[in-house]
Design an enzyme around this catalytic site. Structure first.
Site, PDB file in Angstrom:
ATOM      1  N   GLN A 182       0.874  -1.288   0.053  1.00  0.00           N
ATOM      2  CA  GLN A 182       0.025   0.004  -0.006  1.00  0.00           C
ATOM      3  C   GLN A 182       0.838   1.137   0.082  1.00  0.00           C
ATOM      4  O   GLN A 182       1.308   1.420   1.017  1.00  0.00           O
ATOM      5  CB  GLN A 182      -0.862   0.087   1.205  1.00  0.00           C
ATOM      6  CG  GLN A 182      -1.663  -1.258   1.215  1.00  0.00           C
ATOM      7  CD  GLN A 182      -2.825  -1.493   0.175  1.00  0.00           C
ATOM      8  OE1 GLN A 182      -3.487  -0.768  -0.013  1.00  0.00           O
ATOM      9  NE2 GLN A 182      -2.478  -2.476  -0.734  1.00  0.00           N
ATOM     10  N   GLY A 223     -12.089   1.977   4.084  1.00  0.00           N
ATOM     11  CA  GLY A 223     -11.106   1.204   3.320  1.00  0.00           C
ATOM     12  C   GLY A 223     -10.113   2.026   2.503  1.00  0.00           C
ATOM     13  O   GLY A 223     -10.440   3.130   2.473  1.00  0.00           O
ATOM     14  N   HIS A 224      -9.288   1.439   1.871  1.00  0.00           N
ATOM     15  CA  HIS A 224      -8.208   2.328   1.203  1.00  0.00           C
ATOM     16  C   HIS A 224      -8.978   2.887  -0.077  1.00  0.00           C
ATOM     17  O   HIS A 224      -9.729   2.238  -0.767  1.00  0.00           O
ATOM     18  CB  HIS A 224      -6.962   1.274   0.855  1.00  0.00           C
ATOM     19  CG  HIS A 224      -7.182   0.054  -0.040  1.00  0.00           C
ATOM     20  ND1 HIS A 224      -6.461  -0.773  -0.272  1.00  0.00           N
ATOM     21  CD2 HIS A 224      -8.313  -0.454  -0.378  1.00  0.00           C
ATOM     22  CE1 HIS A 224      -6.724  -1.591  -1.151  1.00  0.00           C
ATOM     23  NE2 HIS A 224      -8.228  -1.729  -1.318  1.00  0.00           N
ATOM     24  N   ASN A 225      -8.250   4.062  -0.389  1.00  0.00           N
ATOM     25  CA  ASN A 225      -8.705   4.777  -1.608  1.00  0.00           C
ATOM     26  C   ASN A 225     -10.106   5.184  -1.352  1.00  0.00           C
ATOM     27  O   ASN A 225     -10.465   5.900  -2.389  1.00  0.00           O
ATOM     28  CB  ASN A 225      -8.513   4.322  -2.887  1.00  0.00           C
ATOM     29  CG  ASN A 225      -6.907   3.565  -3.216  1.00  0.00           C
ATOM     30  OD1 ASN A 225      -6.827   2.474  -3.005  1.00  0.00           O
ATOM     31  ND2 ASN A 225      -6.345   4.368  -3.599  1.00  0.00           N
TER      32      ASN A 225
END
Length: 343
Positions: A182, A223-225
């Site tokens: 990440q 969550g990511h993004n």
């Protein structure tokens, strides 16, 4: 520990009806407040509670000013809820309850991290390399801020929150999983509050973004993004999957779930425990509950559910047609009408 009602109005405004020398020793709910305590009332439907309270002073809106005055001291404010919020801040400042600026000796601040003036880093916090913490921001005990993550000014991050943990990214390979590093970070704007044990994952490539004024309750997973717009608020246990984009001024009730890669428009309000499985492109209030089942059955039921309203309308049309048909069938022929009996 007390404040005079006169001093409160001098600091916050509003109109005092009553004794400016009355000492307030505590802020309390209407139902339990005593003679030296102050409370507030927003909803006109609770006027009966106003008559029963023993509070020494009550903050009310203009519509309830006369009713409040008839029972005792009151402060009349255009927006009692907002007034009470500012009063709690005044109380905390006046009684030394605010966080002391500086870095606690037990905190770990890695090389290259920048802590803004007036910021507070609490016990056992960890601030990663090249992270940036804005002026006046407070990190409560045991907060973790990952490397290169940015938190703006005047934010509050409650105990145990993790900002910039790895996003959930893995590629399947030969029955196992290969980790996707990440490489992004988390960028948080100004005046954001993040609840205890809430986790905001760093982006896989670009940053996860939390805009100004966002309020996140405890135990939330972002969550990511993901990208969350200005002044959106989420209650406890909400989960937002990766790459979801949520607009400004939205609300999500407790335990609401938003699936990944969806877009939510501005001013969308999602009920508690709802599952958002498609993008919502129009403002409004949305609710969705559906019992769990094996996936194939669930998909069939869900598809049928979408047509229930149309099926109901068709059934009503058919019933109306049958009713009309029965009436026609049961009418006797015109020539068979019998004359009424003679008197």
């Amino acid at each position: 520990m007390s404040l005079r009602t006169g001093a409160i109005v001098e600091a916050l405004g509003g109109t005092l009806r009553g004794d400016p020398e009355r000492l307030i020793t505590r802020l309390a709910p209407l139902e339990t407040a005593g003679e030296s305590e102050l409370s507030f009332l927003v909803n006109p439907r609770l006027t009966a509670v106003l008559g029963d309270t023993r509070a020494g002073c009550v903050v009310v809106g203009p519509a309830l000013a006369d009713a409040a005055t008839s029972r005792g001291d009151c402060i009349v404010a255009d927006d009692p809820h907002l007034y009470f919020a500012r009063l709690t801040q005044l109380w905390a400042r006046s009684h030394g309850l605010t966080q002391v600026p500086g870095v606690h000796p037990s905190a770990v601040v890695e090389d290259g991290a920048v802590i803004g003036p007036g910021a507070s880093v609490g016990p056992l916090c960890h601030v990663g390399r090249h992270a940036r913490i804005g002026a006046g921001t407070v990190l409560k005990a045991r907060v973790t801020v990952g490397e290169r993550c940015v938190i703006g000014e005047r934010c509050v991050v409650q105990s145990g929150a993790v900002i910039g943990g790895d996003g959930f990214g893995f590629a399947p390979h030969e029955g196992g999983w290969v980790k996707i590093e990440q490489l992004g970070a988390v960028h948080i704007g100004n005046d954001v509050e993040i609840g205890a044990n809430t986790c905001i994952d760093r982006g896989a490539l670009d940053d996860t973004v939390i805009e100004d004024g966002v309020k996140l309750d405890n135990l939330i997973q972002i969550g990511h993004n993901c990208h969350i717009g200005k002044h959106t608020a989420m209650a406890g246990c909400v989960g937002v999957a990766g790459s979801a984009r949520i607009g400004a001024h939205c609300t999500v009730g407790g335990a609401g779930m938003i699936l990944g890669h969806l877009t939510i428009a501005d001013h969308v309000h999602i009920s508690a425990a709802s599952v958002v499985s498609r993008s919502i492109l129009k403002p409004g209030h949305y609710t969705g509950f559906f019992p769990i089942d094996d996936n194939a059955t669930w998909e069939k039921n869900a598809a049928t559910l979408k047509h229930i309203r149309a099926l109901r309308d068709r059934v009503r049309q058919i019933e109306a047609a049958f009713d009309a048909f029965d009436l026609e069938e049961n009418q006797p022929p015109a020539g068979d009408q019998q004359a009424p009996p003679a008197p």
